[in-house]
Design an enzyme around this catalytic site. Structure first.
Site: not given
Lengths: 296, 296
Positions: A55, A99, A122
């Site tokens: 990422k 995460q 997200d």
């Protein structure tokens, strides 16, 4: 016998990242704004470390700022919540991603709900989940959104098509179903409790496989000519002791029946990070009330 | 030929209201708390006036406080938002419902998002929509929740049953689909763009009709023995100039094929208000961190 078209997620995601990079460049030139993505990793899970590194690399490649926060595995929940509160306020940070999975002492749902919905790239915050369902301005979870982009690119208008989503997770199955309802598909959500799953899958013009079981969906479950999006990423052992990645669909069988199929790797996988960058750009633009190119 | 069981929503909702009244009584006796519901009506739409009057009557009947706010049809949006802000803060008000539809000068979505999610007894706030989808502690829209209670009462465990929801509104179709996924049904959402709707409906063990078209779903669309929940409430003219209420299902045909069916009126209709009272009680209990009887 003609084989299915292979839907190339590497190619498509590279094109999307190029379009994002152009927009980021334009934002910096014309408005002196650089979109920023903060990624928070708690602990040292090797797979998570790989994801976070990738990422970071992709974020920098498109010209965005990347802020990676790595915390020890025994970080108390309130310390993580304090970090998030700071990122919520930081004007250089337009997107925040924590995460998953998180260590046991931390309540993941509480952490997700602590992120400012406007920075929740997200798309897991209830406000974004709710807006996706009721038709408001949401940030949409990356994997289903990436899957939708591949479907639209391959099929064009999806209206009236029969879609079956196998799997009902909050991360893929449920938001995928919402997106396909929005596209006016007739949508069936199937799962482990579904009776006669092969028969349900056989109705579908579009099959979304998101169960996490290697090769579970077989070739003879598919309607000839259907489009298969394989979201599964499963590591399986080879006889020689090495390992490889496979999807939830038995690819060698499916490729002989389907009209089009995403491979694993190289299908949905690369779309997820591209859509994370897209969400960060969209979040940044909304925070600054700037209109973006419609193709994003 | 055996006819379908008629699912009696009047009887079931009366029982539910009795259980709510007992809990309200107990709350007042042991905790000196009276749950309060505020209903806001803007304008003089005759149907809305009837609904608001009925809600008031039922609220008082179960021993709760009812606060009805009636505003003129030309009320500016910011005035309504100020009223809601006051109700959000008022400790005597545990539930807030703004009667829809609202006049043109008012943005309904903005009003819905202004209600404290903890007091949003309609379950329309994105936070509640999101929590329903992702499995958190939501307030659930009344009509689909009432439909689910009737299904559970008639069928018991719904796991593995094929359910088809016809209609994809935010108020009924979409939350109904979420509830049935939670119950482990295989759920199909069908709508105006669905190809061959009769064939899709014919697969279903459970049919939810929520389209608002009188008698649209015909008897020969049904799988013999299926359970039909008719959410439609449509007023149609009689030849003699009077009118009557009918559902979305052709009842006289369906009753010969289905195993069980809700009538209109007297099926889902009375469940909606009972579930509104239930949501107000649940909201009150959560605001005071009191556990309620599980059967609610």
């Amino acid at each position: 016998m003609t084989e299915a078209t292979i839907i190339d997620g590497n190619r498509f995601s590279a094109g999307l990242r190029d379009r994002i990079a152009s927009e980021v460049h334009a934002l910096r030139e014309t408005r002196h704004i650089t979109p920023g993505l903060a990624v928070v990793l708690v602990g040292e899970d090797p797979a998570s470390q790989v994801y976070v590194r990738t990422k970071h690399k992709r974020t920098v490649e498109v010209g965005m700022e990347s802020f990676v926060h790595t915390l020890p595995v025994d970080t108390p929940e309130d310390e993580l919540l304090t970090l998030i509160a700071g990122l919520n306020k930081d004007p250089a940070v337009h997107g925040i991603l924590v995460q998953l999975p998180l260590p046991r002492q931390i309540d993941a749902q509480k952490v997700i709900e602590a992120i400012d919905p406007a920075k929740d790239v997200d798309g897991f915050h209830p406000v974004n989940v709710g807006r996706l369902a009721s038709g408001g301005e949401a940030l949409i979870p990356c994997t289903p959104f990436g899957s939708l982009l591949l479907l639209r690119d391959h099929l064009g208008d999806l209206s009236g098509l029969d879609a079956v989503v196998v799997g009902r997770s909050n991360i893929v199955g449920k938001p995928m179903a919402q997106l396909l309802i929005r596209e006016s598909c007739t949508v069936t959500v199937a799962h482990s409790r579904t009776r006669d799953l092969p028969d349900v899958v056989r109705r579908a013009d579009i099959v979304i496989a998101a169960v996490g079981k290697p090769g579970m969906i077989r070739g003879d479950w598919l309607k000839p000519g259907c489009t298969v999006i394989d979201v599964g990423i499963n590591r399986v052992a080879n006889p020689d002791g090495t390992s490889r990645l496979v999807g939830d669909v038995a690819f060698d069988e499916a490729v002989k029946v389907a009209g089009a199929i995403t491979p694993v790797p190289g299908g949905v996988g690369p779309m997820t990070i591209a859509c994370l960058l897209r969400n960060t750009l969209v979040a940044c633009a909304r925070q600054h009330r700037i209109a973006l190119d419609k193709s994003l």
